[in-house]
Design a protein around this motif. Structure first.
Motif, PDB file in Angstrom:
ATOM      1  N   GLU A 180      21.109 -24.707  16.307  1.00  8.18           N
ATOM      2  CA  GLU A 180      21.559 -25.421  17.507  1.00  8.18           C
ATOM      3  C   GLU A 180      22.405 -24.508  18.400  1.00  8.18           C
ATOM      4  OE1 GLU A 180      21.757 -29.858  15.407  1.00  8.18           O
ATOM      5  OE2 GLU A 180      23.498 -28.521  15.396  1.00  8.18           O
ATOM      6  N   TYR A 181      23.188 -23.648  17.762  1.00  6.58           N
ATOM      7  CA  TYR A 181      24.005 -22.693  18.524  1.00  6.58           C
ATOM      8  C   TYR A 181      23.127 -21.717  19.296  1.00  6.58           C
ATOM      9  CZ  TYR A 181      27.039 -18.633  19.310  1.00  6.58           C
ATOM     10  OH  TYR A 181      27.701 -17.564  19.876  1.00  6.58           O
ATOM     11  N   ARG A 182      22.053 -21.237  18.655  1.00  6.41           N
ATOM     12  CA  ARG A 182      21.151 -20.309  19.332  1.00  6.41           C
ATOM     13  C   ARG A 182      20.453 -20.969  20.515  1.00  6.41           C
ATOM     14  NH1 ARG A 182      21.665 -15.520  19.685  1.00  6.41           N
ATOM     15  NH2 ARG A 182      19.489 -14.857  19.481  1.00  6.41           N
ATOM     16  N   VAL A 183      20.065 -22.231  20.337  1.00  6.18           N
ATOM     17  CA  VAL A 183      19.443 -22.972  21.444  1.00  6.18           C
ATOM     18  C   VAL A 183      20.429 -23.101  22.601  1.00  6.18           C
ATOM     19  CG1 VAL A 183      18.574 -25.235  22.159  1.00  6.18           C
ATOM     20  CG2 VAL A 183      17.801 -24.229  20.008  1.00  6.18           C
ATOM     21  N   ALA A 184      21.684 -23.440  22.262  1.00  3.35           N
ATOM     22  CA  ALA A 184      22.718 -23.579  23.293  1.00  3.35           C
ATOM     23  C   ALA A 184      22.946 -22.250  24.011  1.00  3.35           C
ATOM     24  CB  ALA A 184      24.023 -24.070  22.657  1.00  3.35           C
ATOM     25  N   GLN A 185      22.919 -21.143  23.266  1.00  2.00           N
ATOM     26  CA  GLN A 185      23.086 -19.817  23.881  1.00  2.00           C
ATOM     27  C   GLN A 185      21.970 -19.526  24.881  1.00  2.00           C
ATOM     28  OE1 GLN A 185      23.483 -17.104  20.430  1.00  2.00           O
ATOM     29  NE2 GLN A 185      25.399 -16.433  21.375  1.00  2.00           N
ATOM     30  N   VAL A 186      20.744 -19.833  24.487  1.00  2.00           N
ATOM     31  CA  VAL A 186      19.589 -19.592  25.363  1.00  2.00           C
ATOM     32  C   VAL A 186      19.705 -20.435  26.631  1.00  2.00           C
ATOM     33  CG1 VAL A 186      17.090 -19.873  25.578  1.00  2.00           C
ATOM     34  CG2 VAL A 186      18.059 -18.900  23.481  1.00  2.00           C
ATOM     35  N   GLU A 187      20.070 -21.718  26.460  1.00  2.22           N
ATOM     36  CA  GLU A 187      20.202 -22.606  27.618  1.00  2.22           C
ATOM     37  C   GLU A 187      21.331 -22.135  28.534  1.00  2.22           C
ATOM     38  OE1 GLU A 187      20.769 -26.445  25.923  1.00  2.22           O
ATOM     39  OE2 GLU A 187      18.620 -26.762  25.537  1.00  2.22           O
ATOM     40  N   GLU A 188      22.435 -21.701  27.930  1.00  2.00           N
ATOM     41  CA  GLU A 188      23.571 -21.224  28.718  1.00  2.00           C
ATOM     42  C   GLU A 188      23.196 -19.971  29.509  1.00  2.00           C
ATOM     43  OE1 GLU A 188      27.819 -19.440  27.466  1.00  2.00           O
ATOM     44  OE2 GLU A 188      27.439 -21.452  26.666  1.00  2.00           O
ATOM     45  N   ALA A 189      22.449 -19.069  28.861  1.00  2.00           N
ATOM     46  CA  ALA A 189      22.011 -17.842  29.539  1.00  2.00           C
ATOM     47  C   ALA A 189      21.062 -18.182  30.695  1.00  2.00           C
ATOM     48  CB  ALA A 189      21.319 -16.920  28.547  1.00  2.00           C
ATOM     49  N   ALA A 190      20.184 -19.170  30.482  1.00  2.00           N
ATOM     50  CA  ALA A 190      19.248 -19.573  31.531  1.00  2.00           C
ATOM     51  C   ALA A 190      19.993 -20.171  32.725  1.00  2.00           C
ATOM     52  CB  ALA A 190      18.244 -20.582  30.975  1.00  2.00           C
ATOM     53  N   GLN A 191      21.024 -20.963  32.441  1.00  2.00           N
ATOM     54  CA  GLN A 191      21.819 -21.568  33.517  1.00  2.00           C
ATOM     55  C   GLN A 191      22.571 -20.495  34.304  1.00  2.00           C
ATOM     56  OE1 GLN A 191      24.311 -24.555  31.748  1.00  2.00           O
ATOM     57  NE2 GLN A 191      22.633 -26.013  31.463  1.00  2.00           N
ATOM     58  N   ARG A 192      23.119 -19.500  33.583  1.00  2.00           N
ATOM     59  CA  ARG A 192      23.822 -18.411  34.264  1.00  2.00           C
ATOM     60  C   ARG A 192      22.875 -17.651  35.179  1.00  2.00           C
ATOM     61  NH1 ARG A 192      26.461 -17.356  29.332  1.00  2.00           N
ATOM     62  NH2 ARG A 192      24.965 -15.669  28.916  1.00  2.00           N
ATOM     63  N   LYS A 193      21.657 -17.434  34.679  1.00  2.00           N
ATOM     64  CA  LYS A 193      20.662 -16.706  35.462  1.00  2.00           C
ATOM     65  C   LYS A 193      20.313 -17.475  36.734  1.00  2.00           C
ATOM     66  CE  LYS A 193      16.047 -14.675  35.187  1.00  2.00           C
ATOM     67  NZ  LYS A 193      14.823 -14.511  34.364  1.00  2.00           N
ATOM     68  N   LEU A 194      20.137 -18.796  36.615  1.00  2.00           N
ATOM     69  CA  LEU A 194      19.815 -19.626  37.785  1.00  2.00           C
ATOM     70  C   LEU A 194      20.942 -19.603  38.799  1.00  2.00           C
ATOM     71  CD1 LEU A 194      18.102 -22.748  36.149  1.00  2.00           C
ATOM     72  CD2 LEU A 194      17.047 -21.098  37.711  1.00  2.00           C
ATOM     73  N   ARG A 195      22.201 -19.700  38.287  1.00  2.00           N
ATOM     74  CA  ARG A 195      23.350 -19.694  39.195  1.00  2.00           C
ATOM     75  C   ARG A 195      23.444 -18.367  39.935  1.00  2.00           C
ATOM     76  NH1 ARG A 195      26.092 -22.579  35.047  1.00  2.00           N
ATOM     77  NH2 ARG A 195      27.039 -20.673  34.248  1.00  2.00           N
ATOM     78  N   ASN A 196      23.241 -17.269  39.188  1.00  2.00           N
ATOM     79  CA  ASN A 196      23.308 -15.950  39.814  1.00  2.00           C
ATOM     80  C   ASN A 196      22.209 -15.767  40.857  1.00  2.00           C
ATOM     81  OD1 ASN A 196      25.494 -15.278  38.233  1.00  2.00           O
ATOM     82  ND2 ASN A 196      24.261 -14.249  36.657  1.00  2.00           N
ATOM     83  N   GLU A 197      20.997 -16.236  40.515  1.00  2.00           N
ATOM     84  CA  GLU A 197      19.887 -16.122  41.473  1.00  2.00           C
ATOM     85  C   GLU A 197      20.171 -16.932  42.731  1.00  2.00           C
ATOM     86  OE1 GLU A 197      16.496 -17.352  39.270  1.00  2.00           O
ATOM     87  OE2 GLU A 197      16.195 -15.385  38.305  1.00  2.00           O
TER      88      GLU A 197
END
Length: 624
Positions: free
Chosen positions: A520-537
């Motif tokens: 579950e932690y790894r899934v949360a990490q992936v989702e968090e990284a995806a959100q950061r990428k969207l915000r940066n874009e």
């Protein structure tokens, strides 16, 4: 195309028979894992295949012309070589060219040498090879490539040996416990690497996620025989259960026949003829089948735990740093009864250091650790395996205690009974420590830790070298253990099964308390990284628009100004609500329904917050 053929091999050491009549093959592209109990001969079988030892009978044949590489648990590396020299030790032109190029980069003033090295790389088209080498070394945490082998730890040496094998790209890989000494990120990368269709693999591993996602064949060594199970770990469990069911039926038939034969053999006179002798020999075979024990040994422990008071263990503003590294910065936590916490993080991030500080073996740089009066630690460590070689197994346990209290009726548990539950049955209890395998030693040490009757277990890599059966029964015990458990392990399956939540070491001294298991932690990490990428874009796009398009207006309208002012308050309110929900989510660590509800609310608030932040940025371009 068959890469490996094993025909009727056997191996014994004196009276101890490891296996006999073992035959199997390995085809090109096949990925097989060998599973068995500790001490059954897994490593010995791999050493036979690698040509390090010879079988007593039978033969091992490889397809002509293929290259085979073997990763042992204790690799043999030249201590005077550097990491880069060791991993490029293969005698091929690209390896030599890359070594010369690395040397030229360190001596750029010698332009002629650099040009020769550069030209050689070009001529051999070795640039892709260089990229592969750097990727493998980086993923295995081997960054100081000029460091000498003699200065490395045992775990680092194992990673160098693994890197060397992966870089050399052999036709067949034979790997003995490749995930030992790797952190969780490294294991996940290796899992992906070995899943490539072009790789042919035979390995010993107890990493059940590895067995599930990488392997297409499981070879099971049991009772000196080899069973082949097509499929991954799930299929292996199904097929083994089916086999045991058939064997149980055969045993029942044999027992019925044995009773009849026993009646007959008792009626016979002492002088028996040839026909009678043949029947007696057949009776011996029936007896062997009928007395076969099909029960899986179980680690059933109902040890009575020392009472644990309301105050257990408190950590306040804990800090730990060395001259050049901050491991832990302002960590706070109050342990509660029955918690089972896993610790995840990269090698060298401070996981074991935290355990040592909690148990008083190492001093913190700052902060406080308060231990309750009733707390009795049971500390299983990698460095704790200092068992006396000339002691028998039973004496090792008796040196700690002759008996330990047990829940319910039945009296105390003796050292003999405890060892029996830890799969040291019969003569094995009187075996010298020097004769035990690595996994058996760890099992014995774990037994000594529990013999002290702790109520707070701290386990540092308890899964290393333990077989799957022992892992299963240990997991069952820990899930029923009423005290606290704090565990560092690279076994993702074990952590998912045992832990309520995690302490995640995320670098720069930061430890995140995550309410969930490792997956579950790894899934949360992936989702968090995806959100950061969207915000940066989104931020990049907004800024690009501001640069590309001239401002058509110089100030906000009255309505836009009101909206702009309202947005500041709304964003602040949303951030407060987000923090509140995060705290509630942390507190609801054991309530699955509540976690799902709060996670959904948190996701909605995060989405709304991002939308309003983007609008605020857009309006701020025209605000005075």
């Amino acid at each position: 195309m068959n890469y490996l053929s094993v025909e009727n091999i056997a191996k014994a050491y004196g009276a101890r028979k490891l296996f006999e009549g073992v035959s199997f093959g390995l085809a090109e592209g096949e990925k097989a894992a060998l599973v068995a109990r500790n001490g059954s001969g897994k490593t010995t079988l791999l050493r036979l295949l690698a040509g390090i030892e010879a079988p007593d009978t039978g033969r091992v044949t490889f397809r002509k012309g293929i290259r085979v590489e073997f990763l042992s648990q204790e690799p043999d590396l030249d201590p005077e070589r550097s990491i880069i020299e060791s991993v490029l030790a293969a005698e091929n032109p690209m390896s030599k060219a890359l070594i010369q190029y690395e040397e030229a980069l360190e001596n750029m003033e010698d332009t002629e040498a650099y040009q020769r090295a550069f030209d050689a790389m070009d001529r051999l088209k070795a640039w892709d090879f260089e990229g592969q080498v750097r990727t493998v070394l980086g993923k295995l945490g081997l960054h100081q490539v000029k460091q000498k082998i003699k200065s490395l730890s045992g775990g680092q040496k194992k990673r160098v040996a693994l890197a060397k094998i992966l870089i050399s790209s052999p036709d067949l890989l034979i790997l003995d416990e490749p995930t030992n000494h790797l952190d969780l990120d490294m294991i996940e990368w290796l899992e992906t690497f070995l899943s490539q269709k072009s790789i042919t693999l035979l390995m010993v591993t107890h990493d059940r996620y590895f067995l599930e996602s990488v392997c297409d064949t499981i070879l099971e060594l049991e009772d000196a025989k080899l069973y082949r199970h097509p499929g991954n770990y799930s299929k292996f469990l199904e097929r083994k259960a089916e086999r045991q069911e058939v064997e149980a039926t055969n045993v029942d038939k044999a027992r019925n026949l044995m009773r009849k034969e026993l009646e007959w053999i008792r009626r016979q006179p002492k002088a028996r003829g040839t026909k009678s002798k043949a029947r007696i020999d057949a009776f011996d075979d029936i007896k062997k089948e009928a007395t076969k024990d099909l029960r899986e040994d179980q680690l059933q422990l109902n040890i009575k735990m020392t009472r644990l008071g309301s105050k257990i263990l408190e950590v306040h503003k804990l800090k730990k740093s060395y001259v050049d590294k901050q491991l832990i910065e302002n960590f706070n936590y109050v342990f509660k009864k029955g918690e089972k916490i896993g610790i995840a993080g990269a090698n060298g991030s401070g996981k074991s250091t935290l355990l040592r500080m909690l148990t008083g073996l190492e001093e913190p740089s700052g902060g406080k650790i308060i231990i309750g009066e009733t707390v009795q630690f049971g500390f299983y460590t990698q460095t704790g395996l200092e068992l006396k070689e000339d002691k028998r197994v039973i004496d090792v346990v008796k040196d700690i205690a002759e008996y330990i209290p047990r829940e319910g009726k039945g009296g105390d548990l003796s050292a003999t009974q405890l060892l029996d539950r830890f799969l040291f049955d019969g003569d094995k209890q009187y075996t010298y420590v020097s004769k035990l395998s690595g996994g058996e030693r760890r099992r014995l040490f774990l037994c000594t830790v529990l013999m002290a009757n702790p109520n707070f277990l701290i386990l540092d890599e308890p899964t290393n070298d333990l077989d799957i059966l022992t892992l299963n029964v240990l997991e069952d015990f820990l899930m029923q253990f009423p005290g606290c458990v704090l565990v560092v392990t690279h076994d993702r399956y074990f952590m998912d099964k045992i832990c309520d939540h995690l302490f995640a070491f995320e670098g720069e001294g930061q430890i995140k308390d995550f309410p969930g298991n490792y997956s579950e932690y790894r899934v949360a990490q992936v989702e968090e990284a995806a959100q950061r990428k969207l915000r940066n874009e989104s931020m990049v796009k907004t800024k690009a628009k501001a640069v590309e398009k001239p401002k058509e207006k110089t100030k906000l309208t009255y309505a836009e100004r009101l909206e702009f002012e309202a947005l500041e308050a709304e964003i602040e309110d949303l951030e407060t609500r987000r923090e509140t929900l995060a705290s509630q989510l942390e507190a609801a660590a054991t309530d699955a329904d509540k976690i799902m509800e709060l996670s959904s609310q948190l996701e909605a608030i995060q989405s709304e917050l991002e939308e309003k932040e983007m609008r605020w940025l857009e309006l701020s371009e025209y605000a005075e």
